[in-house]
Design a protein around this motif. Structure first.
Motif, PDB file in Angstrom:
ATOM      1  N   GLN A  20       0.919  -1.223  -0.006  1.00 32.32           N
ATOM      2  CA  GLN A  20      -0.035   0.090  -0.104  1.00 32.32           C
ATOM      3  C   GLN A  20       0.826   1.256   0.080  1.00 32.32           C
ATOM      4  N   LEU A  21       1.846   1.252   0.790  1.00 28.12           N
ATOM      5  CA  LEU A  21       2.702   2.437   0.886  1.00 28.12           C
ATOM      6  C   LEU A  21       3.355   2.701  -0.534  1.00 28.12           C
ATOM      7  N   THR A  29       8.930   8.469   1.733  1.00 27.06           N
ATOM      8  CA  THR A  29       8.501   9.492   2.642  1.00 27.06           C
ATOM      9  C   THR A  29       8.763   8.891   4.103  1.00 27.06           C
ATOM     10  N   VAL A  30       8.028   7.746   4.263  1.00 20.61           N
ATOM     11  CA  VAL A  30       8.320   7.210   5.695  1.00 20.61           C
ATOM     12  C   VAL A  30       9.552   6.866   6.208  1.00 20.61           C
ATOM     13  N   ARG A 155      15.537  -3.712   4.744  1.00 18.77           N
ATOM     14  CA  ARG A 155      14.877  -4.352   3.830  1.00 18.77           C
ATOM     15  C   ARG A 155      13.538  -3.643   3.080  1.00 18.77           C
ATOM     16  N   LEU A 156      13.344  -2.537   3.619  1.00 21.32           N
ATOM     17  CA  LEU A 156      12.300  -1.653   3.146  1.00 21.32           C
ATOM     18  C   LEU A 156      13.064  -0.610   2.085  1.00 21.32           C
ATOM     19  N   PHE A 157      14.231  -0.318   2.515  1.00 21.70           N
ATOM     20  CA  PHE A 157      14.897   0.473   1.690  1.00 21.70           C
ATOM     21  C   PHE A 157      15.344  -0.312   0.427  1.00 21.70           C
ATOM     22  N   LEU A 158      15.649  -1.714   0.638  1.00 23.13           N
ATOM     23  CA  LEU A 158      16.163  -2.410  -0.910  1.00 23.13           C
ATOM     24  C   LEU A 158      14.818  -2.768  -1.559  1.00 23.13           C
ATOM     25  N   THR A 159      13.747  -2.647  -0.947  1.00 18.08           N
ATOM     26  CA  THR A 159      12.419  -2.737  -1.610  1.00 18.08           C
ATOM     27  C   THR A 159      12.174  -1.685  -2.570  1.00 18.08           C
ATOM     28  N   LEU A 160      12.374  -0.332  -1.851  1.00 17.63           N
ATOM     29  CA  LEU A 160      12.261   0.703  -2.589  1.00 17.63           C
ATOM     30  C   LEU A 160      13.221   1.226  -3.549  1.00 17.63           C
TER      31      LEU A 160
END
Length: 168
Positions: A20-21, A29-30, A155-160
């Protein structure tokens, strides 16, 4: 439904939140709010070695010495994780000599310092615990109480960074 390669072992609920993000174009942004300073001074192998030795002196004084710490541009994030710890044994004279080397993905030069430190702590923990077992993660948490959150954020950075149109 988008495959979240770096988050596949996390709950469906968390993966849905991340999807969703991404759909709302808000993941960046998060992460920016959580890590306002995304650049850091650890850009050379020497600086990485100094950071690693400072963390080792602070948390693992009696562990085996580390002979080499470098950024490695060849580490592929998925196949080789974000860092490697190797123990190299050589015969010198009649004795077997052992050296510990830590290699960290060069990609971490571009991400926030706490994420780089988390990877270094992970690799240092391998000096005492070779396997990813309960004792290993307990040691990681001892050295960095926010270890699991930092791992998720990485992991969120890598996803982004994997999103089309973005470059690391």
């Amino acid at each position: 439904m988008q495959d979240l390669l770096y988050l596949r072992h996390y709950s469906d609920s968390l993966q849905q939140q991340v999807r969703q993000l991404l759909a709302d174009n808000k993941l960046g942004t998060v992460l920016q709010q959580r890590y306002p300073e995304q650049s850091h001074p650890v850009q050379t192998d020497k600086a990485l070695y100094e950071l690693t030795m400072a963390l080792k002196r602070q948390w693992l004084k009696s562990s085996d010495p580390v002979s080499k710490v470098v950024f490695d541009p060849k580490i592929h994030v998925i196949n080789n994780a974000l860092g490697t710890h190797t123990q190299i044994s050589r015969v010198q004279g009649g004795k077997l000599k052992s050296k510990n080397e830590i290699r960290v993905a060069a990609l971490l030069k571009q991400l926030p310092l706490p994420l780089l430190q988390m990877v270094v702590i992970h690799e240092l923990a391998h000096l005492r615990e070779k396997d990813h077992n309960k004792a290993f993660y307990k040691l990681c948490l001892y050295m960095e109480p926010a270890y699991h959150q930092l791992e998720l954020d990485l992991r969120l950075f890598l996803t982004l960074l994997e999103q089309p149109g973005l470059t690391p």
